[in-house]
Design a protein around this motif. Sequence first.
Motif, mmCIF file in Angstrom:
data_model
loop_
_atom_site.group_PDB
_atom_site.id
_atom_site.type_symbol
_atom_site.label_atom_id
_atom_site.label_comp_id
_atom_site.label_asym_id
_atom_site.label_seq_id
_atom_site.Cartn_x
_atom_site.Cartn_y
_atom_site.Cartn_z
ATOM 1 N N ASN A 18 35.973 49.588 34.677
ATOM 2 C CA ASN A 18 37.258 49.219 34.847
ATOM 3 C C ASN A 18 38.117 49.823 33.766
ATOM 4 N N ARG A 19 39.383 50.223 33.944
ATOM 5 C CA ARG A 19 40.022 50.869 32.797
ATOM 6 C C ARG A 19 41.207 50.160 32.475
ATOM 7 N N SER A 20 41.944 49.037 33.246
ATOM 8 C CA SER A 20 42.891 48.338 33.069
ATOM 9 C C SER A 20 42.738 46.915 33.518
ATOM 10 N N VAL A 21 43.743 45.884 33.018
ATOM 11 C CA VAL A 21 43.702 44.649 33.484
ATOM 12 C C VAL A 21 43.812 44.396 34.835
ATOM 13 N N PHE A 22 44.383 45.327 35.533
ATOM 14 C CA PHE A 22 44.722 45.275 36.870
ATOM 15 C C PHE A 22 43.288 45.598 37.762
ATOM 16 N N GLU A 23 42.656 46.536 37.215
ATOM 17 C CA GLU A 23 41.224 46.880 37.821
ATOM 18 C C GLU A 23 40.578 45.751 37.744
ATOM 19 N N SER A 24 40.461 45.144 36.315
ATOM 20 C CA SER A 24 39.505 43.798 36.098
ATOM 21 C C SER A 24 39.927 42.726 37.077
ATOM 22 N N LEU A 25 41.116 42.558 37.360
ATOM 23 C CA LEU A 25 41.588 41.397 38.191
ATOM 24 C C LEU A 25 40.990 41.651 39.683
ATOM 25 N N TRP A 26 41.033 43.002 40.042
ATOM 26 C CA TRP A 26 40.584 43.553 41.328
ATOM 27 C C TRP A 26 39.362 43.091 41.467
ATOM 28 N N GLY A 27 38.481 43.633 40.492
ATOM 29 C CA GLY A 27 37.072 43.210 40.437
ATOM 30 C C GLY A 27 36.653 41.949 40.428
ATOM 31 N N LEU A 28 37.296 41.095 39.662
ATOM 32 C CA LEU A 28 37.114 39.677 39.646
ATOM 33 C C LEU A 28 37.353 39.092 40.898
ATOM 34 N N PHE A 29 38.514 39.281 41.760
ATOM 35 C CA PHE A 29 38.741 38.621 43.207
ATOM 36 C C PHE A 29 37.810 39.069 44.376
ATOM 37 N N THR A 40 24.968 32.449 54.143
ATOM 38 C CA THR A 40 23.671 32.595 54.057
ATOM 39 C C THR A 40 22.676 31.550 53.179
ATOM 40 N N ASN A 41 23.317 31.102 52.250
ATOM 41 C CA ASN A 41 22.867 30.167 51.086
ATOM 42 C C ASN A 41 21.899 31.024 50.562
ATOM 43 N N ALA A 42 21.935 32.354 50.335
ATOM 44 C CA ALA A 42 20.835 33.235 49.526
ATOM 45 C C ALA A 42 20.997 33.179 48.093
ATOM 46 N N ILE A 43 22.388 32.744 47.504
ATOM 47 C CA ILE A 43 22.686 32.690 46.316
ATOM 48 C C ILE A 43 23.475 31.539 46.038
ATOM 49 N N GLY A 44 23.600 30.898 44.688
ATOM 50 C CA GLY A 44 24.292 29.759 44.508
ATOM 51 C C GLY A 44 25.873 30.104 43.847
ATOM 52 N N MET A 45 26.482 29.184 43.662
ATOM 53 C CA MET A 45 27.720 29.253 43.095
ATOM 54 C C MET A 45 27.841 29.821 41.674
ATOM 55 N N GLY A 46 26.697 29.483 40.833
ATOM 56 C CA GLY A 46 26.604 30.295 39.684
ATOM 57 C C GLY A 46 26.450 31.605 39.534
ATOM 58 N N ASP A 47 25.759 32.090 40.529
ATOM 59 C CA ASP A 47 25.434 33.554 40.796
ATOM 60 C C ASP A 47 26.831 34.144 41.176
ATOM 61 N N VAL A 48 27.582 33.418 42.234
ATOM 62 C CA VAL A 48 29.098 33.744 42.484
ATOM 63 C C VAL A 48 29.853 34.253 41.226
ATOM 64 N N ILE A 49 30.001 33.167 40.522
ATOM 65 C CA ILE A 49 30.800 33.371 39.376
ATOM 66 C C ILE A 49 30.393 34.501 38.224
ATOM 67 N N TYR A 50 28.932 34.584 38.269
ATOM 68 C CA TYR A 50 28.593 35.680 37.335
ATOM 69 C C TYR A 50 28.793 36.893 37.883
ATOM 70 N N PHE A 51 28.497 37.130 38.953
ATOM 71 C CA PHE A 51 29.093 38.254 39.916
ATOM 72 C C PHE A 51 30.451 38.711 39.557
ATOM 73 N N SER A 52 31.270 37.484 39.626
ATOM 74 C CA SER A 52 32.705 37.631 39.415
ATOM 75 C C SER A 52 33.116 38.085 37.851
ATOM 76 N N PHE A 53 32.189 37.615 37.025
ATOM 77 C CA PHE A 53 32.686 37.915 35.539
ATOM 78 C C PHE A 53 32.129 39.630 35.522
ATOM 79 N N LEU A 54 30.938 39.927 36.092
ATOM 80 C CA LEU A 54 30.413 41.299 35.952
ATOM 81 C C LEU A 54 31.752 42.272 36.815
ATOM 82 N N GLY A 55 32.429 41.810 37.732
ATOM 83 C CA GLY A 55 33.604 42.464 38.279
ATOM 84 C C GLY A 55 34.630 42.855 37.501
ATOM 85 N N THR A 56 34.838 42.067 36.388
ATOM 86 C CA THR A 56 35.847 42.227 35.329
ATOM 87 C C THR A 56 35.469 43.708 34.638
#
Length: 242
Positions: free
Chosen positions: A147-158, A171-187
């Motif tokens: 990501n190259r801008s704050v708007f791209e980081s926000l897109w990735g986060l959401f 599916t209950n395949a992953i937990g909420m900790g995994d969800v927010i960790y994925f969100s962090f990397l989405g930034t």
Amino acid sequence: MIYSFIFVTIIFNSFLSVYILNERQFDMNGEKKLAIFIIMFFSVIWSYIYIGQIDTLVKLLFSFPLIIIISAVDAREKIVFDEDVICGIIIEIVISLVIEFKKFFYFVKYFFSVKSLSSLNMIVDNYIRGSIDIATKSFFSYGVYFNRSVFESLWGLFVFFALTYFLAKVTNAIGMGDVIYFSFLGTIASFGGCVYIFFSSFMVCFLYCIVLKIINKDFEDGLISFTPFISIGFIIFCCIAK
């Protein structure tokens, strides 16, 4: 100047990782501290050589300690501390805002040269609309990018949060900790990068499970820590991203 920055970053990242792992009740002896330093040294040097854009380099360097901390804690305790991941999200968004302000700074002189308030409003509105439009097209474009801008980081986060939250609930395949960790990397990663991290992490985890099955070793408590595999997926993404 750049070499001083690299040296300070290696020391800071190493110290931060060791300090927080100590706070998480890890026995950080001399060998473990040295291992952390070696990991940070090679990760920072690799990033400097491989990542040409300074903005992306800064975002990546500040993510390394948190990736190690979150993965190590989850591997041992099978838990993800929300404060660790949320801290990472805040840091990445703040860095993105600073980068965005640097771009916006070039318009400041023009702002002061315009005497009409309506003209100023129009300039700001056009800048924001244009930035969001460019960021949206860039984020969802075909390919694997940082990501190259704050708007791209926000897109990735959401977007990453929505996709993984849906998966967790259905599916209950992953937990909420995994969800927010994925969100962090989405930034950090574009939409293509998010997809790559997602499937890479599951693929590596699948291969790991096959190996355990072959050697007849069961999971402790029937559970498996998933964030280390997400981190591996992120490393793979970093190796191919543009």
